[in-house]
Design a protein around this motif. Sequence first.
Motif, PDB file in Angstrom:
ATOM      1  N   GLU A 197     -34.311 -29.457 -48.483  1.00 57.64           N
ATOM      2  CA  GLU A 197     -34.851 -29.594 -49.849  1.00 57.64           C
ATOM      3  C   GLU A 197     -35.935 -28.230 -49.939  1.00 57.64           C
ATOM      4  N   SER A 198     -36.554 -27.783 -48.648  1.00 53.78           N
ATOM      5  CA  SER A 198     -37.610 -26.777 -48.781  1.00 53.78           C
ATOM      6  C   SER A 198     -36.630 -25.550 -48.475  1.00 53.78           C
ATOM      7  N   ALA A 199     -35.249 -25.372 -48.588  1.00 56.19           N
ATOM      8  CA  ALA A 199     -34.353 -24.193 -48.273  1.00 56.19           C
ATOM      9  C   ALA A 199     -34.901 -23.167 -49.094  1.00 56.19           C
ATOM     10  N   PRO A 200     -35.161 -23.438 -50.429  1.00 55.96           N
ATOM     11  CA  PRO A 200     -35.240 -22.306 -51.472  1.00 55.96           C
ATOM     12  C   PRO A 200     -36.574 -21.614 -51.192  1.00 55.96           C
ATOM     13  N   VAL A 201     -37.470 -22.453 -50.891  1.00 54.26           N
ATOM     14  CA  VAL A 201     -39.069 -21.849 -50.648  1.00 54.26           C
ATOM     15  C   VAL A 201     -39.153 -20.869 -49.212  1.00 54.26           C
ATOM     16  N   LEU A 202     -38.284 -21.502 -48.413  1.00 53.74           N
ATOM     17  CA  LEU A 202     -38.200 -20.775 -47.001  1.00 53.74           C
ATOM     18  C   LEU A 202     -37.618 -19.600 -46.947  1.00 53.74           C
ATOM     19  N   THR A 203     -36.389 -19.660 -47.965  1.00 58.16           N
ATOM     20  CA  THR A 203     -35.712 -18.279 -48.244  1.00 58.16           C
ATOM     21  C   THR A 203     -36.642 -17.308 -48.815  1.00 58.16           C
ATOM     22  N   ILE A 252     -35.758  -7.239 -37.867  1.00 55.45           N
ATOM     23  CA  ILE A 252     -34.991  -7.477 -39.091  1.00 55.45           C
ATOM     24  C   ILE A 252     -33.711  -8.452 -38.904  1.00 55.45           C
ATOM     25  N   LEU A 253     -33.222  -8.437 -37.640  1.00 58.73           N
ATOM     26  CA  LEU A 253     -32.205  -9.255 -37.223  1.00 58.73           C
ATOM     27  C   LEU A 253     -32.613 -10.896 -37.334  1.00 58.73           C
ATOM     28  N   VAL A 254     -33.834 -11.086 -36.951  1.00 63.18           N
ATOM     29  CA  VAL A 254     -34.386 -12.530 -36.988  1.00 63.18           C
ATOM     30  C   VAL A 254     -34.356 -12.679 -38.379  1.00 63.18           C
ATOM     31  N   LEU A 255     -35.286 -11.859 -39.161  1.00 60.44           N
ATOM     32  CA  LEU A 255     -35.384 -12.213 -40.760  1.00 60.44           C
ATOM     33  C   LEU A 255     -34.247 -12.342 -41.524  1.00 60.44           C
ATOM     34  N   VAL A 256     -33.116 -11.500 -41.225  1.00 57.41           N
ATOM     35  CA  VAL A 256     -32.012 -11.663 -41.902  1.00 57.41           C
ATOM     36  C   VAL A 256     -31.081 -13.066 -41.536  1.00 57.41           C
ATOM     37  N   THR A 257     -31.123 -13.545 -40.216  1.00 58.48           N
ATOM     38  CA  THR A 257     -30.560 -14.664 -39.821  1.00 58.48           C
ATOM     39  C   THR A 257     -31.372 -15.864 -40.384  1.00 58.48           C
ATOM     40  N   ASN A 258     -32.518 -15.931 -40.484  1.00 55.64           N
ATOM     41  CA  ASN A 258     -33.366 -16.969 -41.076  1.00 55.64           C
ATOM     42  C   ASN A 258     -32.841 -16.919 -42.471  1.00 55.64           C
ATOM     43  N   VAL A 259     -32.902 -15.859 -43.321  1.00 57.90           N
ATOM     44  CA  VAL A 259     -32.636 -15.925 -44.618  1.00 57.90           C
ATOM     45  C   VAL A 259     -31.103 -16.520 -44.799  1.00 57.90           C
ATOM     46  N   TRP A 260     -30.116 -15.983 -43.968  1.00 59.48           N
ATOM     47  CA  TRP A 260     -28.821 -16.696 -44.100  1.00 59.48           C
ATOM     48  C   TRP A 260     -28.859 -18.314 -43.575  1.00 59.48           C
ATOM     49  N   PHE A 261     -29.513 -18.512 -42.856  1.00 58.83           N
ATOM     50  CA  PHE A 261     -29.657 -20.029 -42.299  1.00 58.83           C
ATOM     51  C   PHE A 261     -30.170 -20.792 -43.530  1.00 58.83           C
ATOM     52  N   TYR A 262     -31.440 -20.380 -43.989  1.00 50.46           N
ATOM     53  CA  TYR A 262     -32.180 -21.316 -45.152  1.00 50.46           C
ATOM     54  C   TYR A 262     -31.337 -21.120 -46.426  1.00 50.46           C
TER      55      TYR A 262
END
Length: 204
Positions: free
Chosen positions: A104-110, A88-98
């Motif tokens: 340009e691909s940030a919305p898709v990656l989020t 969960i920490l990894v996923l939350v960190t990734n969401v925050w980062f993206y």
Amino acid sequence: MKPAQAFDIIVDAGKLWWSDWGNQVVVSLVAILLSLTVVLLPAALFGIYQETLDLSHRDRTGLIGFWKGFKQYFLKSLGWGGINLVVILVLVTNVWFYYNSQLESAPVLTILTILTGVLWIVWQFYSLACYFLQDEKTFKQAWRNGFVIILKQPIYAAIISLVMLALLVLSFYVYIPLVLGSIPLMTILSLKAVQATIKPEPEV
């Protein structure tokens, strides 16, 4: 399993939960208080699974069943909780980062990361149900069985998962359903969903 059978499972789980609603509310309140420590949250969830497993076998154990599961699976629940905390920490960190990225691909990656988190939560509900129903009490086997159910019965699993996710979001957004026993309802639903996929042994 036919997708339409998912609705029967949802109705049956609701009836079973309602038949012992008083106990489910008490168990929920105790679990919420224990979960405030954060460290005891996994053990509280395991206690709920044990108590609702008893109920699925028509044995209304209430707090006694909850306490039994809490104590019996305390150490194992900490391991499960630790793994989930890291994920969960990894996923939350990734969401925050993206979300804050200029890519340009940030919305898709989020969105993909959020969907991954949703799938992880659904997988955990099925896997914990498998854990309590299987003879071999290992998370590796439980995760495998939970994944197989989702993979082989995608529509069936998706229908039940949407109900569980709706209850989960509603519970933490409004909070009242959480106090009224929504978490036991979700565990009953996941247990009933897995039980329905288990083929009975042929009579000799």
